[in-house]
Design an enzyme around this catalytic site. Structure first.
Site, short mmCIF file in Angstrom:
data_model
loop_
_atom_site.label_atom_id
_atom_site.label_comp_id
_atom_site.label_asym_id
_atom_site.label_seq_id
_atom_site.Cartn_x
_atom_site.Cartn_y
_atom_site.Cartn_z
N SER A 39 1.32 -19.61 18.70
CA SER A 39 0.94 -20.60 19.72
C SER A 39 1.03 -22.04 19.23
CB SER A 39 -0.48 -20.32 20.23
OG SER A 39 -0.46 -19.21 21.10
N SER A 81 -5.35 -22.23 24.74
CA SER A 81 -4.06 -21.69 24.33
C SER A 81 -3.58 -20.62 25.31
CB SER A 81 -4.14 -21.11 22.90
OG SER A 81 -2.86 -20.89 22.38
N LYS A 140 -4.06 -27.49 16.68
CA LYS A 140 -3.65 -26.29 17.41
C LYS A 140 -3.67 -25.06 16.51
CE LYS A 140 -2.47 -24.35 21.18
NZ LYS A 140 -3.22 -23.19 20.69
N LYS A 142 2.94 -24.29 21.52
CA LYS A 142 2.41 -25.03 22.67
C LYS A 142 2.28 -26.52 22.39
CE LYS A 142 -0.10 -21.12 24.71
NZ LYS A 142 0.01 -20.09 23.66
#
Length: 464
Positions: free
Chosen positions: A31, A91, A194, A34
């Site tokens: 992820s 997420s 993140k 993203k």
């Protein structure tokens, strides 16, 4: 099998590498992908392709994405701002796919735009195949490239960066919690950015922290668990702050060139940029106040003259017309003499101010009393608000301050339930460095020690 490990640490101000291990090995980013999805969303907003209030229609493909997800339904309409919050904080995979489809029409077209943007940033070893980061053949990146992306996110769109430090956010259909709030709560100065996890990738994290004028970005690929990954990132951030100079010139990365979307035929489609600029079309002058005794109608004279003789005639006519208007208002016969329209004569026609009187009487004012002295400052003693939090615990004595701080951080991450809100403190003695948690109530300190002892961690209480 554990996923391959990689790490990269830089001084965000200059981009200087402070630590690197397997940083150029192509691995699954999960992820962390993203970050690029959100970067392009911010870019699209900046260039007028879409707005935060645009209602995005959720496709069947986006709604069917596996968790983590927001729970969007096919056909549902939701504002882009909520999709951005869900992708950044929770997420959410369905939100990320919906963002890509809203901007480029399809996830495949959006993936191509992601790759173009990555190339423009210098992410030379990254290939994106989707907007969310779930494992897909060929969807790979490196610790170095993801650190570069994180740096661009911080400096290219600082107005949106606070999204990555929100521990909770309103995502429209529900309120969502941050996937990395433990590190945000426990590490001083941490403010994003993140997380990522898949079986193929392991536990990934790009994190940034700022202390005073220093900012460090640390990236880890292939962590074995959330706790061990967070502990490793904390160690890397500590290393970065130790190695980074206290003062360094800020050299922001160059923002990548904007290309917009690309049509299916291969031609570039430049999005229309919508800019609303408030401009003054006409500057209105204030109207002159009327004379207290005579009201003169406003006359607008527009003259287009080609030579000096016509200009003089126009000026003479205007003066005569003004004099006639004044005389008519006062019931008098106009009497106008125009000898010259030169500037000197204009000054002669202007009214002169009245002469000052020859004798002036000046009143002298003497102070009747001295100004009052300022009042003596009042000393106010603030009442204690500690609530009896004079207790603490000791989790060992170590040979160096670094070892003690390391143990304190690992313990705080492992025992958030009771140690949240306490202060980590290292006391140096002749025998070594004591690792203490202070600022606790007696009951909390007792509970924390019992829980730590159950995990075979050395612990004893410290009284007030």
């Amino acid at each position: 099998m554990a996923a391959p490990y990689a790490a990269h640490v830089i001084d965000a101000r200059s981009g200087k590498v402070l630590h690197s291990r397997n940083a150029d090995t192509r691995l699954h980013p999960a992820s962390l992908t993203k970050m690029m999805t959100l970067y392009i969303a911010f870019e699209a907003i900046r260039n007028g392709e879409i707005t935060l209030d645009t209602k995005v229609r959720i496709s069947k493909h986006a709604a069917s994405e596996p968790p983590s997800k927001l729970g969007l339904r096919s056909g549902q309409r939701i504002a882009l701002r909520y999709l951005i919050r869900a992708a950044a904080v929770k997420s959410a995979n369905d939100a990320a796919t919906a963002i890509g489809e809203a901007i480029s029409g399809s996830e495949a077209a959006f993936s191509r735009r992601m790759n173009r943007t990555a190339k423009a940033m210098g992410m030379s070893r990254t290939t994106f195949k989707n907007a969310h980061g779930l494992t897909e053949s060929g969807h790979l990146s490196t610790a170095r490239d993801m650190t570069t992306l994180g740096r661009h996110m911080i400096y290219d769109y600082p107005q949106y960066y606070n999204l990555f430090s929100r521990q909770t956010a309103d995502a429209g259909v529900k309120r969502v919690s941050h996937t990395n709030r433990r590190l945000l709560q426990s590490y001083k100065g941490a403010d994003g950015i993140k997380t990522g996890y898949t079986r193929a990738a392991g536990f990934n994290l790009v994190a940034s922290a700022q202390r005073r004028n220093e900012r460090i970005i640390a990236t880890v690929f292939g962590g074995k668990s959330t706790a061990s990954r967070n502990a490793r990132v904390a160690e890397l951030l500590d290393m970065g702050f130790r190695r980074a100079p206290s003062r360094a010139a800020l050299r922001k990365p160059a923002r990548p060139a904007y290309a917009g979307n690309v049509a299916s035929g291969g031609g570039a489609t430049v999005a229309k940029t919508v800019r609303v600029i408030a401009s003054v079309q006409k500057s209105l002058r204030p109207r002159p106040r009327p004379s207290p005794s005579v009201e003169v109608a406003e006359t607008v004279v527009t003259a287009a003259v080609a030579d000096g003789d016509k200009m003089q005639a126009s000026v003479e006519a205007a003066i005569a017309a003004a004099a006639q208007s004044v005389a008519a208002a006062a019931d008098e016969t106009p009497k106008v003499e125009v000898a010259d329209a030169s500037p000197s004569s204009a000054r002669a026609l202007a009214p002169r101010p009245e002469a000052r009187p020859a004798e002036l009487t000046v009143a002298l004012v003497k102070p009747t009393a001295a100004p009052p002295k300022p009042a003596e400052p009042e000393i106010v003693t603030r009442l204690s608000t500690s609530g009896g939090q004079y207790w603490g615990i000791n989790v060992g004595r170590y040979g160096s301050r670094y070892q003690a701080e390391k143990v304190l951080l690992r313990t705080a991450l492992a025992e958030m339930a009771t140690l949240d809100g306490s202060l980590r403190k290292v006391n140096q003695t002749s025998a070594g460095f004591d690792a203490n948690f202070v600022g606790m109530t007696r009951d909390t300190a007792d509970l924390a020690c019992r829980r730590l002892k159950a995990r075979n961690v050395t612990c004893f209480m410290i009284g007030p």
